[in-house]
Design a protein around this motif. Structure first.
Motif, PDB file in Angstrom:
ATOM      1  N   GLN A  53       0.831  -1.212   0.000  1.00  0.00           N
ATOM      2  CA  GLN A  53       0.000   0.000   0.000  1.00  0.00           C
ATOM      3  C   GLN A  53       0.865   1.261   0.000  1.00  0.00           C
ATOM      4  O   GLN A  53       0.567   2.230  -0.717  1.00  0.00           O
ATOM      5  N   GLN A  56       2.493   1.584  -3.519  1.00  0.00           N
ATOM      6  CA  GLN A  56       1.515   1.973  -4.532  1.00  0.00           C
ATOM      7  C   GLN A  56       1.117   3.441  -4.378  1.00  0.00           C
ATOM      8  O   GLN A  56       1.004   4.181  -5.368  1.00  0.00           O
ATOM      9  N   ARG A  57       0.923   3.885  -3.134  1.00  0.00           N
ATOM     10  CA  ARG A  57       0.529   5.278  -2.896  1.00  0.00           C
ATOM     11  C   ARG A  57       1.611   6.246  -3.367  1.00  0.00           C
ATOM     12  O   ARG A  57       1.326   7.251  -4.028  1.00  0.00           O
ATOM     13  N   LEU A  58       2.866   5.930  -3.069  1.00  0.00           N
ATOM     14  CA  LEU A  58       3.949   6.838  -3.431  1.00  0.00           C
ATOM     15  C   LEU A  58       4.241   6.814  -4.929  1.00  0.00           C
ATOM     16  O   LEU A  58       4.586   7.842  -5.516  1.00  0.00           O
ATOM     17  N   ARG A  59       4.086   5.657  -5.552  1.00  0.00           N
ATOM     18  CA  ARG A  59       4.255   5.608  -7.011  1.00  0.00           C
ATOM     19  C   ARG A  59       3.179   6.449  -7.696  1.00  0.00           C
ATOM     20  O   ARG A  59       3.442   7.146  -8.669  1.00  0.00           O
ATOM     21  N   THR A  60       1.963   6.377  -7.161  1.00  0.00           N
ATOM     22  CA  THR A  60       0.862   7.142  -7.748  1.00  0.00           C
ATOM     23  C   THR A  60       1.060   8.638  -7.543  1.00  0.00           C
ATOM     24  O   THR A  60       0.780   9.453  -8.439  1.00  0.00           O
ATOM     25  N   ALA A  61       1.562   9.023  -6.377  1.00  0.00           N
ATOM     26  CA  ALA A  61       1.742  10.439  -6.051  1.00  0.00           C
ATOM     27  C   ALA A  61       3.037  11.016  -6.605  1.00  0.00           C
ATOM     28  O   ALA A  61       3.249  12.231  -6.542  1.00  0.00           O
ATOM     29  N   ASN A  62       3.906  10.181  -7.143  1.00  0.00           N
ATOM     30  CA  ASN A  62       5.225  10.618  -7.601  1.00  0.00           C
ATOM     31  C   ASN A  62       5.133  11.704  -8.676  1.00  0.00           C
ATOM     32  O   ASN A  62       4.583  11.479  -9.752  1.00  0.00           O
ATOM     33  N   PRO A  63       5.661  12.905  -8.418  1.00  0.00           N
ATOM     34  CA  PRO A  63       5.589  13.993  -9.407  1.00  0.00           C
ATOM     35  C   PRO A  63       6.738  13.977 -10.416  1.00  0.00           C
ATOM     36  O   PRO A  63       6.753  14.779 -11.346  1.00  0.00           O
ATOM     37  N   GLY A  68       8.961   5.847 -11.406  1.00  0.00           N
ATOM     38  CA  GLY A  68       8.230   5.076 -10.407  1.00  0.00           C
ATOM     39  C   GLY A  68       9.050   3.930  -9.856  1.00  0.00           C
ATOM     40  O   GLY A  68       9.001   3.639  -8.647  1.00  0.00           O
TER      41      GLY A  68
END
Length: 363
Positions: A53, A56-63, A68
């Motif tokens: 979790q 996945q959260r940090l990959r999604t939020a990665n600017p 990723g």
């Protein structure tokens, strides 16, 4: 002495300030992780669903601009270091050191683990079953060469559960010993060592570039590296890590025939994982020897709209001409819809075993 431009000095000062902030936050995170460990009161520190979790959260939020994959690698190492403050995680893997399976261990658990190199897949299972290791990482299939038969055979009878999976791109290197009299190159190579899977993954390249060299199958690419290090007219296939460990020079990089060559590894433990929100469930079923039995068996999955990402058949060892089917579903066994489907499959099957539910690999 040349003076540095003012803007470069300013940028470096900003980097120093950010590094100080990162260090402070890492220390704070580690302290909170220690508190979590104490709150668990002896429970297993590694929770695959929780770590999945976070990743996945940090990959999604990665600017960006970091990829990723890079973000995932960094956060897994941070979690590994924090986890090690409270408990040493022991992970058995198909050794020796320098194998792709060891790379899969570090990709999933980070480097702050006690990685136990085992001589065989059987030994990996046994290490966890006897409590000598907390988890095992074993290969289960390759995108080019298919399923790893021994892993599938063992998982049917083992009490262990699948609690994670690792997808590892496999880049084969051709390497050999290098000296002043024997510069690294293809000239003079009479033999190529490699695990059977590696030789198969590179057969077209070897045919084009080393058509006369004998191909010799060995128990592992690390064993091939050990042999090649002592034989000037030999080369071996394997990972960059193996080249570093055995002091070999890489003659040619990425000699695999398929650029997308990937091996899927299973993480095995005494229990599977809780739901992470993006899960798979693996099971094995035996079908009765009746017309249309397989279609009838899979019908509940289709009717429920549950995706099936894998269907692998193997002869059942219990009797001739009967087959087991290994199935991977997109969902967690605790999901009410999948739980209902599994109950229907069990009623129609001659045999059913849920091998585990676990977070789906992100890359």
């Amino acid at each position: 002495m040349n003076e540095q431009p003012e803007d470069l000095i300013t940028l470096r000062a900003r980097i120093d300030g950010i590094d100080d902030a990162i260090l402070k936050l890492l220390s704070e995170r580690a302290g909170i992780a220690q508190q979590v460990g104490r709150a668990k009161k002896g429970e297993m520190i590694y929770r695959p669903e929780r770590e999945a979790q976070i990743v996945q959260r940090l990959r999604t939020a990665n600017p960006g601009p970091l990829s990723g994959d890079t973000v995932e690698r960094l956060i897994r190492e941070i979690m590994s270091a924090c986890r090690a403050l409270e408990q040493t995680t022991r992970v058995a893997y198909l050794g020796p050191a320098g194998t792709f399976t060891q790379q899969a261990v570090h990709k999933q658990f980070g480097h702050e683990v006690d990685a136990l190199a085992e001589a065989s897949i059987d030994a990996c299972f046994h290490a966890v079953e006897t409590g000598r290791a907390d988890f095992a990482v074993v290969p289960v299939e390759n995108s080019t060469e298919g399923a790893i038969s021994r892993t599938l055979d063992l998982i049917v009878s083992s009490p262990l559960k699948i609690c994670g999976e690792v997808m590892l791109p496999i880049h084969q290197m051709l390497m050999r010993a290098e000296s002043a009299a024997n510069p690294a190159g293809l000239d003079g190579i009479q033999r190529v060592y490699g695990h059977a899977q590696s030789l198969a993954q590179c057969q077209q390249w070897l045919t084009r570039h080393l058509p006369k060299a004998e191909r010799i199958s060995v128990v592992s690419n690390s064993d091939g590296a050990r042999r090649a290090a002592a034989e000037p007219d030999a080369a071996t296939l394997g990972s960059e890590a193996a080249a570093e460990i055995y002091g070999l020079a890489v003659v040619a990089a990425r000699v695999e025939d398929e650029a997308s060559n990937t091996t899927r590894f299973l993480v095995l433990g005494v229990t599977d994982a809780a739901p992470s929100g993006r899960d798979k469930t693996s099971l094995v079923v035996g079908v009765r020897n009746q017309p249309g039995a397989v279609v009838k068996l899979l019908q509940p999955l289709a009717e429920a709209g549950i995706s099936m990402s894998k269907l692998e058949s193997r002869p059942a060892r219990s009797s001739n001409w009967e087959y087991l089917f290994f199935i991977v579903c997109e969902s967690h066994r605790q999901d009410p819809q999948l739980a209902t489907v599994l109950a229907e499959i069990e009623a129609r099957a001659a045999f059913l075993k849920i091998l585990g539910s676990y977070p789906a690999a992100l890359s």
